[in-house]
Design an enzyme around this catalytic site. Structure first.
Site, mmCIF file in Angstrom:
data_model
loop_
_atom_site.group_PDB
_atom_site.id
_atom_site.type_symbol
_atom_site.label_atom_id
_atom_site.label_comp_id
_atom_site.label_asym_id
_atom_site.label_seq_id
_atom_site.Cartn_x
_atom_site.Cartn_y
_atom_site.Cartn_z
ATOM 1 N N GLU A 104 0.823 -1.212 0.000
ATOM 2 C CA GLU A 104 0.000 0.000 0.000
ATOM 3 C C GLU A 104 0.852 1.255 0.000
ATOM 4 O OE1 GLU A 104 -2.586 -0.054 3.379
ATOM 5 O OE2 GLU A 104 -3.147 -2.125 2.992
ATOM 6 N N CYS A 117 3.145 8.323 1.480
ATOM 7 C CA CYS A 117 3.524 7.378 2.516
ATOM 8 C C CYS A 117 3.819 6.055 1.808
ATOM 9 C CB CYS A 117 2.366 7.238 3.497
ATOM 10 S SG CYS A 117 2.644 5.978 4.732
ATOM 11 N N CYS A 124 5.458 -7.437 7.716
ATOM 12 C CA CYS A 124 6.388 -6.886 8.701
ATOM 13 C C CYS A 124 6.565 -7.919 9.799
ATOM 14 C CB CYS A 124 5.795 -5.606 9.296
ATOM 15 S SG CYS A 124 6.853 -4.788 10.517
ATOM 16 N N CYS A 128 3.846 -5.357 16.178
ATOM 17 C CA CYS A 128 3.118 -4.386 17.020
ATOM 18 C C CYS A 128 1.638 -4.756 17.056
ATOM 19 C CB CYS A 128 3.289 -2.966 16.480
ATOM 20 S SG CYS A 128 5.009 -2.438 16.425
ATOM 21 N N CYS A 131 -1.180 -2.808 15.068
ATOM 22 C CA CYS A 131 -0.918 -2.523 13.655
ATOM 23 C C CYS A 131 -1.412 -3.630 12.744
ATOM 24 C CB CYS A 131 0.580 -2.315 13.458
ATOM 25 S SG CYS A 131 1.041 -1.984 11.752
ATOM 26 N N CYS A 345 -2.416 1.993 7.873
ATOM 27 C CA CYS A 345 -1.497 1.061 7.206
ATOM 28 C C CYS A 345 -1.966 -0.378 7.285
ATOM 29 C CB CYS A 345 -0.106 1.103 7.821
ATOM 30 S SG CYS A 345 0.148 2.308 9.071
HETATM 31 N N1 SAH Z 1 7.647 0.184 11.051
HETATM 32 C C1 SAH Z 1 7.781 1.602 11.084
HETATM 33 C C2 SAH Z 1 6.884 2.344 10.115
HETATM 34 C C3 SAH Z 1 5.499 1.882 9.997
HETATM 35 S S1 SAH Z 1 4.049 2.569 10.555
HETATM 36 C C4 SAH Z 1 7.561 2.102 12.477
HETATM 37 O O1 SAH Z 1 7.264 1.316 13.358
HETATM 38 O O2 SAH Z 1 7.736 3.289 12.708
HETATM 39 C C5 SAH Z 1 4.035 4.260 10.806
HETATM 40 C C6 SAH Z 1 3.446 4.629 12.144
HETATM 41 O O3 SAH Z 1 2.073 4.232 12.285
HETATM 42 C C7 SAH Z 1 4.189 3.977 13.303
HETATM 43 O O4 SAH Z 1 4.391 4.929 14.296
HETATM 44 C C8 SAH Z 1 3.208 2.916 13.755
HETATM 45 O O5 SAH Z 1 3.460 2.525 15.067
HETATM 46 C C9 SAH Z 1 1.886 3.634 13.548
HETATM 47 N N2 SAH Z 1 0.714 2.774 13.540
HETATM 48 C C10 SAH Z 1 0.605 1.486 13.184
HETATM 49 N N3 SAH Z 1 -0.644 1.041 13.350
HETATM 50 C C11 SAH Z 1 -1.364 2.075 13.801
HETATM 51 C C12 SAH Z 1 -2.722 2.252 14.159
HETATM 52 N N4 SAH Z 1 -3.589 1.256 14.080
HETATM 53 N N5 SAH Z 1 -3.107 3.464 14.580
HETATM 54 C C13 SAH Z 1 -2.238 4.485 14.654
HETATM 55 N N6 SAH Z 1 -0.949 4.388 14.334
HETATM 56 C C14 SAH Z 1 -0.506 3.194 13.916
#
Ligand code: SAH
Length: 355
Positions: A104, A117, A124, A128, A131, A345
């Site tokens: 995406e 973005c 990944c 987390c 996510c 994302c």
């Molecule tokens: N892997 C990288 C970049 C990916 S995501 C990282 O961890 O930074 C970009 C941002 O979106 C990160 O801060 C991630 O923690 C956040 N993110 C992921 N899922 C999310 C969600 N459901 N709501 C809000 N932020 C989210």
């Protein structure tokens, strides 16, 4: 596939060398390089998808044909499988790659210009829990060409230039460090996209060794850290990577980065109700970061399906930003773009897989 040269993954110098190795004069490499990044309208792009070389009329006709037919040379952009356009101009893409995988990217309009973005991996492995991108683990790294391709494909589809990129799509960029570095360098090429490093942001969940290396390799690229908690105990509740690196180590590495580069580090903090959006957690965050060269980006949580985590209201988020700022840590709430589409994302890719 193995010996294919993907032209979108090369710097101009490398392109010259690649063309020389194929028996062409090196300057032909520079000519092709320039052409690949020429602004194109959506019509001209879609009118000539069969061969990117056909319109390069300053190349000899025979060479254009040779390039078109040469299966070792590839200059393909990701395919648009799905596109969702929001009322505010945000456009989310589901891109298909040559091997059938999907990723995406999100095109966003800001006062300072358009930003994309970008995804850095298919899936990944950071895990987390809030996510959507990580649910089925890592499939593979993206090549630099596949990252450059996201930018060009979005530009051509929108008919507008992308002036900024953030690597905040699917994947952990520092888990694909070399290809991400190459992507940034290719975008920076003066005769190509000519994007300033200052218009690029890499977001990481905090892989310390790579944070250190990044300050040396790309000192003017913006660094964002997904912190999401002020202490290890809380961070472990949502981010498995917290078992590998402590919050103290991350903040230490970021302080060193800010000193080395003179640039402010951004900490991302997705606000989760009753988890990290509590008074105690926020006050601890202020104590942790006060006095460091940083900015806190508060992210309203995008609730993903079947998740136990919930967000807080915009007003509550604004209050937290005001509190942090008043306590010595500049903070803002991320503008929420594309509210009417699946802009978080990984959501589009997850849905596509379920079909
Ligand atoms: N892997 C990288 C970049 C990916 S995501 C990282 O961890 O930074 C970009 C941002 O979106 C990160 O801060 C991630 O923690 C956040 N993110 C992921 N899922 C999310 C969600 N459901 N709501 C809000 N932020 C989210």
């Amino acid at each position: 596939m193995k010996n294919t040269i993907d032209l979108y993954g090369l710097t101009e110098k490398e392109m010259r060398e690649a063309f020389k190795a194929q028996g062409y004069p090196a300057f032909r490499g520079s000519q092709v390089f320039k052409h690949l990044y020429e602004p194109q309208t959506a019509e001209s792009h879609s009118a000539a998808p069969a061969s990117v070389f056909a319109d390069m009329t300053d190349l000899p006709k025979a060479m254009r044909e040779e390039l078109t037919e040469d299966s070792r040379i590839s200059a393909e952009l990701p395919q648009i499988l799905e596109r969702q356009v929001a009322k505010d101009g945000t456009c989310k893409y589901l891109f298909g790659l040559a091997d059938g995988e999907a990723i995406e990217a999100v095109f966003m309009k800001y006062e300072y210009g358009n930003s994309l973005c970008v995804s850095s991996q298919v899936g990944c492995r950071m895990g987390c829990r809030f996510c959507a991108s990580t649910r089925r683990g890592l499939v593979r790294d993206l090549t630099a060409a596949e990252m450059v391709g996201q930018v060009l494909a979005a530009e051509r589809d929108r008919g507008e230039p992308v002036g900024h990129i953030v690597i905040m799509g699917i994947g952990e960029p520092f888990d694909n460090y070399e290809n991400v570095g190459r992507f940034l360098d290719v975008l920076h090429e003066p005769k190509g996209k000519n994007m300033s490093y200052r218009n690029m942001t890499v977001s990481t969940c905090g892989l310390i060794e790579k944070i250190r290396a990044f300050g040396d390799d790309h000192p003017t690229v913006n660094l964002a850290i997904s912190l999401h908690a002020p202490n290890d105990e809380l961070r472990k509740k949502t981010m498995p990577v917290a078992n590998r690196y402590t919050v103290a180590e991350i903040v230490e590495a970021c302080k060193a980065h800010a000193e080395k580069t003179g640039r402010r580090v951004t900490y991302e903090y997705a606000l989760i109700k009753d988890v990290n959006a509590t008074k105690e957690a926020v006050s601890e965050l202020a104590d942790l970061l006060r006095g460091t060269l940083c900015h806190v980006n508060l992210i309203p949580l995008n609730e993903v399906e079947e998740s136990e985590f919930h967000g807080i209201t915009r007003q509550e988020a604004e209050d937290i930003a005001a509190y942090l700022t008043a306590h010595g840590v500049p903070a803002t709430v991320r503008r929420s773009l594309g509210r009417d589409i699946d802009a978080a994302c990984g959501q589009l890719r997850s849905k596509a897989e379920l079909r």
